[in-house]
Design a protein around this motif. Structure first.
Motif, PDB file in Angstrom:
ATOM      1  N   LYS A   5     -42.563  53.921 -16.637  1.00 15.20           N
ATOM      2  CA  LYS A   5     -41.781  54.053 -15.082  1.00 15.20           C
ATOM      3  C   LYS A   5     -40.288  54.415 -15.513  1.00 15.20           C
ATOM      4  O   LYS A   5     -39.894  53.759 -16.375  1.00 15.20           O
ATOM      5  CB  LYS A   5     -41.964  52.494 -14.920  1.00 15.20           C
ATOM      6  CG  LYS A   5     -43.438  52.006 -14.478  1.00 15.20           C
ATOM      7  CD  LYS A   5     -43.490  50.719 -13.726  1.00 15.20           C
ATOM      8  CE  LYS A   5     -44.880  50.297 -13.250  1.00 15.20           C
ATOM      9  NZ  LYS A   5     -44.770  48.982 -12.606  1.00 15.20           N
ATOM     10  N   CYS A   6     -40.015  55.251 -14.859  1.00 22.31           N
ATOM     11  CA  CYS A   6     -38.623  55.897 -14.841  1.00 22.31           C
ATOM     12  C   CYS A   6     -38.055  55.867 -13.386  1.00 22.31           C
ATOM     13  O   CYS A   6     -38.461  56.371 -12.627  1.00 22.31           O
ATOM     14  CB  CYS A   6     -38.836  57.212 -15.577  1.00 22.31           C
ATOM     15  SG  CYS A   6     -39.845  57.353 -16.994  1.00 22.31           S
ATOM     16  N   ASP A   7     -36.586  55.775 -13.579  1.00 22.15           N
ATOM     17  CA  ASP A   7     -35.650  56.098 -12.493  1.00 22.15           C
ATOM     18  C   ASP A   7     -34.910  57.330 -12.964  1.00 22.15           C
ATOM     19  O   ASP A   7     -34.227  57.145 -13.913  1.00 22.15           O
ATOM     20  CB  ASP A   7     -34.756  54.753 -12.184  1.00 22.15           C
ATOM     21  CG  ASP A   7     -34.062  55.068 -10.734  1.00 22.15           C
ATOM     22  OD1 ASP A   7     -34.021  56.210 -10.508  1.00 22.15           O
ATOM     23  OD2 ASP A   7     -33.645  54.056 -10.302  1.00 22.15           O
ATOM     24  N   LEU A   8     -35.154  58.442 -12.442  1.00 14.37           N
ATOM     25  CA  LEU A   8     -34.537  59.800 -12.703  1.00 14.37           C
ATOM     26  C   LEU A   8     -33.319  60.124 -12.227  1.00 14.37           C
ATOM     27  O   LEU A   8     -32.931  61.141 -12.399  1.00 14.37           O
ATOM     28  CB  LEU A   8     -35.570  60.800 -12.544  1.00 14.37           C
ATOM     29  CG  LEU A   8     -36.829  60.658 -13.158  1.00 14.37           C
ATOM     30  CD1 LEU A   8     -37.931  61.816 -13.026  1.00 14.37           C
ATOM     31  CD2 LEU A   8     -36.690  60.577 -14.763  1.00 14.37           C
ATOM     32  N   HIS A   9     -32.488  59.109 -11.343  1.00 12.42           N
ATOM     33  CA  HIS A   9     -31.432  59.504 -10.745  1.00 12.42           C
ATOM     34  C   HIS A   9     -30.572  58.282 -10.314  1.00 12.42           C
ATOM     35  O   HIS A   9     -30.682  57.593  -9.453  1.00 12.42           O
ATOM     36  CB  HIS A   9     -31.720  60.045  -9.272  1.00 12.42           C
ATOM     37  CG  HIS A   9     -30.767  60.609  -8.955  1.00 12.42           C
ATOM     38  ND1 HIS A   9     -30.775  61.355  -7.492  1.00 12.42           N
ATOM     39  CD2 HIS A   9     -29.429  60.748  -8.806  1.00 12.42           C
ATOM     40  CE1 HIS A   9     -29.529  61.940  -6.980  1.00 12.42           C
ATOM     41  NE2 HIS A   9     -28.522  61.473  -7.729  1.00 12.42           N
ATOM     42  N   GLY A 160     -35.988  59.023  -7.290  1.00  9.55           N
ATOM     43  CA  GLY A 160     -34.877  58.638  -7.559  1.00  9.55           C
ATOM     44  C   GLY A 160     -34.301  57.540  -6.990  1.00  9.55           C
ATOM     45  O   GLY A 160     -34.228  57.931  -5.678  1.00  9.55           O
ATOM     46  N   SER A 161     -33.563  56.529  -7.518  1.00  3.83           N
ATOM     47  CA  SER A 161     -33.010  55.630  -6.506  1.00  3.83           C
ATOM     48  C   SER A 161     -31.824  56.311  -6.239  1.00  3.83           C
ATOM     49  O   SER A 161     -31.260  55.868  -5.093  1.00  3.83           O
ATOM     50  CB  SER A 161     -32.603  54.220  -7.342  1.00  3.83           C
ATOM     51  OG  SER A 161     -31.615  54.744  -8.490  1.00  3.83           O
ATOM     52  N   GLY A 170     -33.850  51.275  -9.803  1.00  5.63           N
ATOM     53  CA  GLY A 170     -35.263  51.076  -9.782  1.00  5.63           C
ATOM     54  C   GLY A 170     -36.015  51.120  -8.189  1.00  5.63           C
ATOM     55  O   GLY A 170     -37.119  51.181  -7.956  1.00  5.63           O
ATOM     56  N   PHE A 171     -34.967  51.691  -7.286  1.00  2.72           N
ATOM     57  CA  PHE A 171     -35.566  51.530  -5.946  1.00  2.72           C
ATOM     58  C   PHE A 171     -36.314  52.981  -5.875  1.00  2.72           C
ATOM     59  O   PHE A 171     -36.753  53.073  -4.742  1.00  2.72           O
ATOM     60  CB  PHE A 171     -34.399  51.773  -4.894  1.00  2.72           C
ATOM     61  CG  PHE A 171     -34.234  50.251  -4.416  1.00  2.72           C
ATOM     62  CD1 PHE A 171     -33.882  49.038  -5.489  1.00  2.72           C
ATOM     63  CD2 PHE A 171     -33.814  49.867  -3.257  1.00  2.72           C
ATOM     64  CE1 PHE A 171     -33.773  47.755  -5.007  1.00  2.72           C
ATOM     65  CE2 PHE A 171     -33.453  48.538  -2.737  1.00  2.72           C
ATOM     66  CZ  PHE A 171     -33.456  47.623  -3.709  1.00  2.72           C
ATOM     67  N   GLY A 172     -36.124  53.896  -6.813  1.00  2.00           N
ATOM     68  CA  GLY A 172     -37.074  55.084  -6.741  1.00  2.00           C
ATOM     69  C   GLY A 172     -37.769  55.100  -8.119  1.00  2.00           C
ATOM     70  O   GLY A 172     -36.828  55.230  -9.142  1.00  2.00           O
ATOM     71  N   VAL A 173     -38.974  55.207  -8.173  1.00  2.53           N
ATOM     72  CA  VAL A 173     -39.560  55.060  -9.379  1.00  2.53           C
ATOM     73  C   VAL A 173     -40.590  56.391  -9.621  1.00  2.53           C
ATOM     74  O   VAL A 173     -41.300  56.608  -8.804  1.00  2.53           O
ATOM     75  CB  VAL A 173     -40.386  53.783  -9.741  1.00  2.53           C
ATOM     76  CG1 VAL A 173     -41.081  53.893 -11.110  1.00  2.53           C
ATOM     77  CG2 VAL A 173     -39.466  52.578  -9.836  1.00  2.53           C
TER      78      VAL A 173
END
Length: 239
Positions: A5-9, A160-161, A170-173
């Protein structure tokens, strides 16, 4: 394969409009239960370098940058090298790929946030992926169009969050099926499209407040009289 699980932004206060320190962001990443985070400050990799130097057991740091190209913003992941701003976006994509980095077009159809898709649709094809879910939205139509165009052009869709405050990390995963638990494997999986994404909305009150603050900062930078506005001198004349 491992599912990560990644947040890319994500932004730190290395960005002019970032509100949280690197340490606060990394603590939020761990609290959110993320496996990895991409630090993508505006036109600088200072936040990425600081995050890589910090002690973060269990959290993978993907160094990155959000480049201000001639047509809008571009995420470049997997490098600490600063790419020159204000170049043509296709030139920047080519330079990033030459470095072995992954390129993602963020919020491509958001009219007020430098969406590349509004000015250069070729970038959606040239980039490795399209950010289909960005948590900073009002009604979501820009996200919907980004998802539609990603599918049309056969590009992987990421999330991306776009967090400018650690509370929203973590709001965009983006869930990534990687060959192993490493940054290199994550980048390879994005290129291969082994991704799925989810998103929840940044509270509207926060989003609008941050947008207003950013607008004020830009006006103050560009219009000197708003930075140091002189007081009026009132002269009283004798009658």
């Amino acid at each position: 394969m491992v599912l990560l699980k990644c947040d890319l932004h994500v932004h730190t206060n290395a960005s002019r409009d970032g509100e949280s320190s690197v340490e606060a962001v990394l603590a939020a990443v761990a609290a959110a239960g993320l496996d990895a985070v991409a630090i993508t400050d505006h036109d600088t990799t200072e936040g990425s370098i600081a995050a890589l130097a910090a002690q973060n057991p269990g959290v993978l740091i993907i160094p990155g940058i959000e480049v201000s190209t001639k047509q809008g913003h571009l995420l470049v992941l997997g490098t600490t090298q600063v790419l020159a701003p204000k170049q043509d976006v296709l030139t920047t994509i080519a330079e990033a790929k030459a470095l072995g980095a992954v390129t993602i077009v963020p919020h491509p159809f958001h009219r007020w946030r430098h969406g590349v898709g509004l000015r250069c649709k070729e970038a959606l094809i040239a980039a490795d992926a399209v950010e289909a879910l960005n948590s900073r939205y009002i009604i979501g139509t820009a996200n919907q169009k980004a998802a539609k165009m990603a599918k049309k052009y056969g590009r992987p869709a990421t999330a991306g969050s776009d967090a400018h405050n650690c509370k929203f990390v973590g709001f965009g995963v983006t869930e990534i099926e990687a060959g192993e638990r490493s940054v290199a494997a994550i980048l390879d999986a994005i290129r291969a499209g082994r991704v799925s994404c989810t998103c929840k909305k940044t509270p509207l009150r926060t989003y609008t407040r941050q947008s207003w603050d950013n607008t004020v900062r830009k006006v103050r930078r560009r219009v000197p009289q708003f930075r140091h506005r002189p007081r009026r001198r009132i002269i009283h004349r004798k009658k």
